[in-house]
Design an enzyme around this catalytic site. Structure first.
Site, PDB file in Angstrom:
ATOM      1  N   ASP A   1      -6.171   2.482  -4.406  1.00 47.68           N
ATOM      2  CA  ASP A   1      -5.323   2.760  -5.476  1.00 47.68           C
ATOM      3  C   ASP A   1      -5.837   1.917  -6.769  1.00 47.68           C
ATOM      4  O   ASP A   1      -6.747   0.950  -6.703  1.00 47.68           O
ATOM      5  CB  ASP A   1      -3.951   2.237  -5.328  1.00 47.68           C
ATOM      6  CG  ASP A   1      -3.023   2.713  -6.373  1.00 47.68           C
ATOM      7  OD1 ASP A   1      -2.912   2.437  -7.485  1.00 47.68           O
ATOM      8  OD2 ASP A   1      -2.026   3.480  -6.203  1.00 47.68           O
TER       9      ASP A   1
ATOM     10  N   HIS B   1       3.125   5.629  -4.881  1.00 44.80           N
ATOM     11  CA  HIS B   1       1.579   5.398  -4.421  1.00 44.80           C
ATOM     12  C   HIS B   1       1.333   5.546  -2.952  1.00 44.80           C
ATOM     13  O   HIS B   1       0.373   6.016  -2.469  1.00 44.80           O
ATOM     14  CB  HIS B   1       1.325   4.035  -5.010  1.00 44.80           C
ATOM     15  CG  HIS B   1       1.307   3.846  -6.590  1.00 44.80           C
ATOM     16  ND1 HIS B   1       0.281   3.687  -7.471  1.00 44.80           N
ATOM     17  CD2 HIS B   1       2.450   3.928  -7.273  1.00 44.80           C
ATOM     18  CE1 HIS B   1       0.817   3.496  -8.563  1.00 44.80           C
ATOM     19  NE2 HIS B   1       2.130   3.476  -8.736  1.00 44.80           N
TER      20      HIS B   1
END
Length: 459
Positions: A125, A20
Site C-alpha cells: 500500500d 485498503h
C-alpha cells in the site's frame, strides 16, 4: 513462462483499514489465479477482517493464497466519535502508529523468500512506505506501490495553479478544499510515503474512468520514469456466488420491484451524528422511496474484540414501524457488492470512499455523494461533475452543517424520481458496461494486468 512464475514470490502488504485490506485481497486473488505464489502479509486481526468480509468470489478462492501473520504490539481500540469536528477516523490512529512495528517481521519474511526465489516482488500500500524500502534492499527485490485512491485525487490536492489545476479547470471541475480531509497525525504518515524506491505503481482504476488524468499524474517529479498499471476494478464485476450464508437483506431485495431501492452506507470508518441520523431518517420517509440503510458504528482498530453498537435507538419514534415493507435497516456488516449487483437496487448514497465508488461504477449504479474525509470530497466531484453518474447530497463546503431532511429528500428524488435521475441512471449503466468490458479478456485493464504479470515474471 510457467517456470518463471514458479520462481517469483509476491508479497502483498496492505494498510490496516478496511478499504485498503479489501482492495489488496482482491488483487492477491487475481494474481494467484494466474498461477503466481502470493503472500498476503498483515496482522492476524486484519487477515481475519479481510477474509471474513470478502464478497463476490467463490468460497474456495483464497485457498491458493499464503496468509502470513505480522505480529503487532498491543494498541488501544477506542470507539469512533460521531460528534467530532472532522469526520476522519482519528480513533484508528493508535493502530496506524503501532503498525510500523511490523517492519522487522516483514523484513524477516522477505529475506527468507529472497534466499529461495529468483525474484521477490513486494506490492505494498502507498501508505506502507517501509515495505518498499525493505524490498529495495534485497538483491532480488522489486518494490511496487498500490494506490487505493484515484490518481485524479492526488492531482486535485496540488491546487488550482499549474498543469494539474489547468487540466481540472478545463473540464469545468472545481477542486474541493483540503481542509479537514485528514488529521495532522495522518498527514505525517502520508508524508513518509513520498519518493519511495518503487519500480512502478498499480492502481485500482481504469482508463475509461480516469484516462484524462493518468498521464498527468505520472508526470509528477517522483513518478517520472516509473511504470503505471491501471488494472481496476479489482472487485468481481459479475456476482455469481456468495462466500457464506445469504444475507437476509438480499431476500428482502428479491421481493422489491426492479431498480426501485436506494442503498445507503457511509463506509466502514465513517460516523454521522445522532442529529444527522434523525434528519436522514426523516428525509428517507418523506421521499417515499424503498431503501436499504446500513446503520452501524464505524470500525474500531480491532473489529474482533469489539462488538457492533446498535444505533437504531437514534432513529425517530415509530420509524421502524413506518418503513415496514418499504425499507430495511442493517445494523452489522453488509454484503455491499451483492446489494449493488442486485436488480432491485437503483442507486447508492455513499461517503464516496474509492472502494465504494469503483464497486458502484462497476455495477452500473449511480451515486448520491456524501463525502466524509480523505479523497472523498474529490471523488464526489469526479462522480457528479466529470463522469456525471451521480449527484452531490452534501457539498464539502457544508461539512460542518447538519443537512436538513428536506435537502436529503430533494437529492433522493432527483435520482430516484425525476427525469434527471433517468439520465444519470442511463449514464451509470453505460459506464458500468464499459468498465466490465475493460476487465474482461482483451479489455484495457485486463491487458495492463497481464503486462504487469509478464513484467514481474520476465527472465
Amino acid at each position: 513462462m510457467e517456470s518463471s512464475k514458479a520462481d517469483v514470490s509476491i508479497v502483498v502488504v496492505p494498510f490496516p483499514a478496511q478499504g485498503h485490506l479489501n482492495q489488496l485481497l482482491h488483487l492477491s486473488i487475481m494474481l494467484s489465479s494466474h498461477g503466481l505464489t502470493v503472500y498476503y502479509a498483515a496482522p492476524r486481526t486484519h487477515i481475519h477482517q479481510a477474509r471474513s468480509r470478502l464478497q463476490g468470489w467463490p468460497a474456495s478462492v483464497t485457498s491458493t493464497l499464503h496468509f502470513h501473520e505480522l505480529p503487532i504490539p498491543p494498541y488501544t481500540s477506542p470507539a469512533p466519535n460521531p460528534n467530532s469536528s472532522i469526520f476522519f477516523p482519528s480513533h484508528l490512529q493508535p493502530l496506524f502508529e503501532e503498525f510500523k512495528h511490523v517492519r522487522p517481521h516483514l523484513a524477516s519474511l522477505l529475506h527468507s523468500l529472497s534466499a529461495a526465489s529468483h525474484r521477490v516482488v513486494v506490492i505494498s500500500d502507498f501508505l506502507v512506505s517501509f515495505a518498499a524500502t525493505e524490498a529495495a534492499a534485497l538483491p532480488n527485490g522489486e518494490p511496487y506501490t498500490f494506490r487505493c485512491t484515484p490518481p485524479s485525487s492526488a492531482l486535485g490536492w496540488e491546487g488550482e495553479d499549474g498543469p494539474a489545476g489547468n487540466i481540472i479547470k478545463s473540464f469545468g471541475l472545481k477542486t474541493p478544499s483540503k481542509e479537514d480531509c485528514i488529521t495532522e497525525e495522518f498527514r505525517a504518515i502520508v508524508g513518509r510515503s513520498k519518493s519511495m524506491p518503487e519500480s512502478g505503481l498499480l492502481i485500482n482504476t481504469c482508463r475509461l474512468i480516469e484516462g484524462d488524468f493518468l498521464d498527468l499524474f505520472m508526470q509528477q517529479p517522483d513518478l517520472i520514469g516509473k511504470k503505471l498499471f491501471a488494472i481496476g476494478p479489482l472487485n468481481p464485476t459479475v456476482i455469481t456466488e456468495t462466500t457464506g450464508p445469504r444475507h437476509p437483506c438480499l431476500d428482502w431485495l428479491d421481493r422489491q420491484p426492479p431498480c426501485s431501492v436506494l442503498y445507503i452506507s457511509f463506509g466502514s470508518n465513517s460516523s454521522i451524528s445522532d442529529e444527522q441520523i434523525e434528519q436522514l431518517a426523516i428525509g428517507l420517509l418523506n421521499s417515499d422511496q424503498r431503501f436499504v440503510w446500513v446503520l452501524r458504528e464505524a470500525d474500531r482498530g480491532d473489529i474482533i474484540a469489539e462488538g457492533e453498537k446498535d444505533l437504531q435507538n437514534k432513529l425517530p419514534p415509530d420509524f421502524i414501524e413506518k418503513i415496514e415493507g418499504k425499507g430495511t435497516i442493517i445494523g452489522d456488516w453488509a454484503p455491499q457488492l451483492e446489494i449493488l449487483a442486485h436488480k432491485a437496487t437503483a442507486a447508492f448514497m455513499s461517503h464516496c470512499g474509492w472502494n465504494s465508488c469503483i464497486e458502484s461504477i462497476s455495477m452500473g449504479k449511480p451515486m448520491l455523494a456524501w463525502p466524509m474525509h480523505s479523497d472523498q470530497p474529490w471523488n464526489a466531484v469526479l462522480l457528479s461533475d466529470y463522469l456525471k453518474v451521480g449527484v452531490i447530497v452534501r457539498d464539502w463546503s457544508r461539512r460542518k452543517e447538519i443537512l436538513p431532511a428536506a435537502e436529503i429528500e430533494k437529492a433522493i428524488k432527483e435520482v430516484m424520481v425525476y427525469n434527471k435521475g433517468e439520465e444519470i441512471k442511463q449514464r451509470a449503466s453505460e459506464l458500468g458496461e464499459a468498465v466490465r468490458q475493460a476487465v474482461a479478456d482483451g479489455g484495457t485493464s485486463n491487458t495492463e494486468l497481464l503486462a504487469f504479470i509478464n513484467h514481474i515474471t520476465r527472465s
